[in-house]
Write a protein that holds these residues in place. Structure first.
Motif, PDB file in Angstrom:
ATOM      1  N   THR A  75       1.027  -1.013  -0.125  1.00  0.00           N
ATOM      2  CA  THR A  75       0.274  -0.337  -0.073  1.00  0.00           C
ATOM      3  C   THR A  75       1.151   1.538  -0.325  1.00  0.00           C
ATOM      4  OG1 THR A  75      -1.342  -0.996   1.325  1.00  0.00           O
ATOM      5  CG2 THR A  75      -1.715   1.241   1.004  1.00  0.00           C
ATOM      6  N   ILE A  76       1.739   1.125   1.141  1.00  0.00           N
ATOM      7  CA  ILE A  76       2.947   2.522   0.537  1.00  0.00           C
ATOM      8  C   ILE A  76       3.170   2.987  -0.497  1.00  0.00           C
ATOM      9  CG2 ILE A  76       4.682   3.407   2.335  1.00  0.00           C
ATOM     10  CD1 ILE A  76       3.675   2.082   4.545  1.00  0.00           C
ATOM     11  N   HIS A  77       4.262   1.337  -1.071  1.00  0.00           N
ATOM     12  CA  HIS A  77       4.553   1.394  -1.785  1.00  0.00           C
ATOM     13  C   HIS A  77       4.118   1.996  -3.395  1.00  0.00           C
ATOM     14  CE1 HIS A  77       6.816   0.272  -5.845  1.00  0.00           C
ATOM     15  NE2 HIS A  77       7.368   0.082  -5.051  1.00  0.00           N
ATOM     16  N   ALA A  78       2.649   1.464  -3.187  1.00  0.00           N
ATOM     17  CA  ALA A  78       1.999   2.198  -4.324  1.00  0.00           C
ATOM     18  C   ALA A  78       1.411   3.393  -4.571  1.00  0.00           C
ATOM     19  CB  ALA A  78       0.594   1.178  -4.346  1.00  0.00           C
ATOM     20  N   THR A  79       1.219   4.030  -2.964  1.00  0.00           N
ATOM     21  CA  THR A  79       1.275   5.843  -2.321  1.00  0.00           C
ATOM     22  C   THR A  79       1.919   5.693  -3.260  1.00  0.00           C
ATOM     23  OG1 THR A  79      -0.210   4.632  -0.735  1.00  0.00           O
ATOM     24  CG2 THR A  79       0.158   6.992  -0.746  1.00  0.00           C
ATOM     25  N   LEU A  80       3.132   5.545  -2.963  1.00  0.00           N
ATOM     26  CA  LEU A  80       4.471   6.550  -3.479  1.00  0.00           C
ATOM     27  C   LEU A  80       4.656   7.284  -4.852  1.00  0.00           C
ATOM     28  CD1 LEU A  80       7.369   5.410  -0.719  1.00  0.00           C
ATOM     29  CD2 LEU A  80       6.006   7.467  -0.707  1.00  0.00           C
ATOM     30  N   MET A  81       4.449   5.484  -5.139  1.00  0.00           N
ATOM     31  CA  MET A  81       4.269   5.496  -6.726  1.00  0.00           C
ATOM     32  C   MET A  81       3.570   6.608  -7.390  1.00  0.00           C
ATOM     33  SD  MET A  81       4.947   1.926  -7.550  1.00  0.00           S
ATOM     34  CE  MET A  81       3.809   1.741  -8.611  1.00  0.00           C
ATOM     35  N   ALA A  82       2.419   6.571  -6.408  1.00  0.00           N
ATOM     36  CA  ALA A  82       0.452   7.871  -7.369  1.00  0.00           C
ATOM     37  C   ALA A  82       1.343   8.432  -7.481  1.00  0.00           C
ATOM     38  CB  ALA A  82      -0.448   6.991  -6.584  1.00  0.00           C
ATOM     39  N   ALA A  83       1.389   9.074  -6.034  1.00  0.00           N
ATOM     40  CA  ALA A  83       2.149  10.062  -5.367  1.00  0.00           C
ATOM     41  C   ALA A  83       3.159  11.191  -7.134  1.00  0.00           C
ATOM     42  CB  ALA A  83       2.592  10.738  -4.273  1.00  0.00           C
ATOM     43  N   GLN A  84       4.457  10.196  -6.765  1.00  0.00           N
ATOM     44  CA  GLN A  84       5.091  10.575  -7.920  1.00  0.00           C
ATOM     45  C   GLN A  84       4.866  11.187  -9.499  1.00  0.00           C
ATOM     46  OE1 GLN A  84       8.372   7.736  -9.312  1.00  0.00           O
ATOM     47  NE2 GLN A  84       9.673   9.332  -9.540  1.00  0.00           N
ATOM     48  N   MET A  85       4.103   9.800  -9.622  1.00  0.00           N
ATOM     49  CA  MET A  85       3.445  10.116 -10.947  1.00  0.00           C
ATOM     50  C   MET A  85       2.203  10.945 -10.850  1.00  0.00           C
ATOM     51  SD  MET A  85       2.949   6.324 -12.606  1.00  0.00           S
ATOM     52  CE  MET A  85       1.422   6.227 -11.126  1.00  0.00           C
ATOM     53  N   ALA A  86       1.793  11.945 -10.165  1.00  0.00           N
ATOM     54  CA  ALA A  86       0.808  12.685 -10.091  1.00  0.00           C
ATOM     55  C   ALA A  86       1.376  13.806 -10.038  1.00  0.00           C
ATOM     56  CB  ALA A  86      -0.591  12.509  -9.337  1.00  0.00           C
ATOM     57  N   GLY A  87       2.883  13.786  -9.368  1.00  0.00           N
ATOM     58  CA  GLY A  87       3.490  15.192  -8.828  1.00  0.00           C
ATOM     59  C   GLY A  87       3.028  15.703  -8.000  1.00  0.00           C
ATOM     60  N   LYS A  88       2.180  15.226  -7.176  1.00  0.00           N
ATOM     61  CA  LYS A  88       1.385  15.513  -5.031  1.00  0.00           C
ATOM     62  C   LYS A  88       2.695  15.765  -4.708  1.00  0.00           C
ATOM     63  CE  LYS A  88      -2.297  15.645  -6.714  1.00  0.00           C
ATOM     64  NZ  LYS A  88      -3.488  17.170  -6.203  1.00  0.00           N
ATOM     65  N   LYS A  89       3.390  16.134  -3.519  1.00  0.00           N
ATOM     66  CA  LYS A  89       3.458  16.936  -2.574  1.00  0.00           C
ATOM     67  C   LYS A  89       3.470  15.640  -1.704  1.00  0.00           C
ATOM     68  CE  LYS A  89       5.190  21.073  -2.428  1.00  0.00           C
ATOM     69  NZ  LYS A  89       5.407  22.651  -1.472  1.00  0.00           N
ATOM     70  N   VAL A  90       4.116  15.411  -0.847  1.00  0.00           N
ATOM     71  CA  VAL A  90       4.157  13.908   0.123  1.00  0.00           C
ATOM     72  C   VAL A  90       4.726  14.532   1.479  1.00  0.00           C
ATOM     73  CG1 VAL A  90       4.039  11.917  -1.296  1.00  0.00           C
ATOM     74  CG2 VAL A  90       5.632  12.798  -0.619  1.00  0.00           C
ATOM     75  N   LYS A  91       4.182  14.176   2.385  1.00  0.00           N
ATOM     76  CA  LYS A  91       5.097  14.484   3.915  1.00  0.00           C
ATOM     77  C   LYS A  91       5.482  12.547   4.347  1.00  0.00           C
ATOM     78  CE  LYS A  91       2.102  16.610   6.954  1.00  0.00           C
ATOM     79  NZ  LYS A  91       1.631  17.836   7.894  1.00  0.00           N
ATOM     80  N   PHE A  92       6.258  12.336   5.223  1.00  0.00           N
ATOM     81  CA  PHE A  92       6.193  11.014   6.547  1.00  0.00           C
ATOM     82  C   PHE A  92       6.023  11.228   7.669  1.00  0.00           C
ATOM     83  CE2 PHE A  92       9.254  11.014   2.160  1.00  0.00           C
ATOM     84  CZ  PHE A  92       8.356  10.593   1.627  1.00  0.00           C
ATOM     85  N   TRP A  93       5.278  10.561   7.997  1.00  0.00           N
ATOM     86  CA  TRP A  93       6.325   9.698   9.509  1.00  0.00           C
ATOM     87  C   TRP A  93       7.282   8.995   9.800  1.00  0.00           C
ATOM     88  CZ3 TRP A  93       5.444  12.372  13.748  1.00  0.00           C
ATOM     89  CH2 TRP A  93       5.486  11.808  15.228  1.00  0.00           C
ATOM     90  N   VAL A  94       8.378   8.968   9.783  1.00  0.00           N
ATOM     91  CA  VAL A  94       9.700   8.157  10.130  1.00  0.00           C
ATOM     92  C   VAL A  94      10.026   8.179  10.989  1.00  0.00           C
ATOM     93  CG1 VAL A  94      10.587   9.404   7.785  1.00  0.00           C
ATOM     94  CG2 VAL A  94      11.089  10.459  10.167  1.00  0.00           C
ATOM     95  N   SER A  95      10.218   6.367  11.064  1.00  0.00           N
ATOM     96  CA  SER A  95      11.384   5.971  12.419  1.00  0.00           C
ATOM     97  C   SER A  95      12.447   5.045  12.065  1.00  0.00           C
ATOM     98  CB  SER A  95       9.704   5.279  13.439  1.00  0.00           C
ATOM     99  OG  SER A  95      10.313   5.000  14.449  1.00  0.00           O
ATOM    100  N   GLY A  96      13.792   5.010  12.617  1.00  0.00           N
ATOM    101  CA  GLY A  96      14.711   3.959  12.702  1.00  0.00           C
ATOM    102  C   GLY A  96      15.053   5.085  11.160  1.00  0.00           C
ATOM    103  N   CYS A  97      16.408   3.641  11.105  1.00  0.00           N
ATOM    104  CA  CYS A  97      16.850   3.811   9.581  1.00  0.00           C
ATOM    105  C   CYS A  97      16.532   2.222   8.813  1.00  0.00           C
ATOM    106  CB  CYS A  97      17.897   4.117   9.998  1.00  0.00           C
ATOM    107  SG  CYS A  97      18.617   5.877  10.796  1.00  0.00           S
ATOM    108  N   LYS A  98      15.951   2.112   7.196  1.00  0.00           N
ATOM    109  CA  LYS A  98      16.632   1.780   7.244  1.00  0.00           C
ATOM    110  C   LYS A  98      16.809   1.736   5.878  1.00  0.00           C
ATOM    111  CE  LYS A  98      14.271  -1.007   9.290  1.00  0.00           C
ATOM    112  NZ  LYS A  98      14.039  -2.712   9.788  1.00  0.00           N
ATOM    113  N   GLY A  99      16.223   0.535   4.340  1.00  0.00           N
ATOM    114  CA  GLY A  99      17.526   0.911   2.924  1.00  0.00           C
ATOM    115  C   GLY A  99      18.584   0.701   2.455  1.00  0.00           C
ATOM    116  N   GLN A 100      19.207   1.101   1.841  1.00  0.00           N
ATOM    117  CA  GLN A 100      20.796   0.681   1.439  1.00  0.00           C
ATOM    118  C   GLN A 100      21.665   0.932   2.745  1.00  0.00           C
ATOM    119  OE1 GLN A 100      22.441   2.351  -1.920  1.00  0.00           O
ATOM    120  NE2 GLN A 100      23.695   0.443  -2.516  1.00  0.00           N
TER     121      GLN A 100
END
Length: 114
Positions: A75-100
């Motif tokens: 759901t989050i992945h799809a939301t991020l893709m939709a926001a990018q394709m629509a050029g919409k601003k996003v903001k996040f709640w973040v907690s901890g460090c992940k990714g590469q």
């Protein structure tokens, strides 16, 4: 008394994430790997450790990350893709460090701003 001792230990534990809400911006690129998805938002880059956009002092906030093992990853992945394709601003709640290399703020929730 024991309740206060346990609460104090949790509050001062080095394992507690600071977490917090970020500013907002438009996703300009998305980096998808079999182990993570990361998004780049130039307006949120900060070199200041512990800043609003990097409350857990991750190595960098050039990207923000989610992991396939996260709850609601699809759901989050799809939301991020939709926001990018629509050029919409996003903001996040973040907690901890992940990714590469666990180097980037971990996205817990996403707001799309009209």
């Amino acid at each position: 008394m024991n309740k206060y001792l346990i609460l104090s230990a949790l509050l001062f534990s080095s394992f507690v994430n600071a977490s917090g809400g970020t500013g907002s911006g438009v996703i300009t690129s998305m980096y998808v790997n079999n182990g993570w998805t990361m998004v780049h938002i130039p307006d949120l880059i900060s070199t200041e450790m512990g800043s609003k956009n990097n409350p857990d002092n991750c190595a960098s906030n050039y990207y923000f990350a989610i992991m396939p093992t996260d709850q609601n990853y699809s759901t989050i992945h799809a939301t991020l893709m939709a926001a990018q394709m629509a050029g919409k601003k996003v903001k996040f709640w973040v907690s901890g460090c992940k990714g590469q290399n666990n180097s980037y703020p971990h996205i817990v929730s996403v707001w799309i701003i009209s």
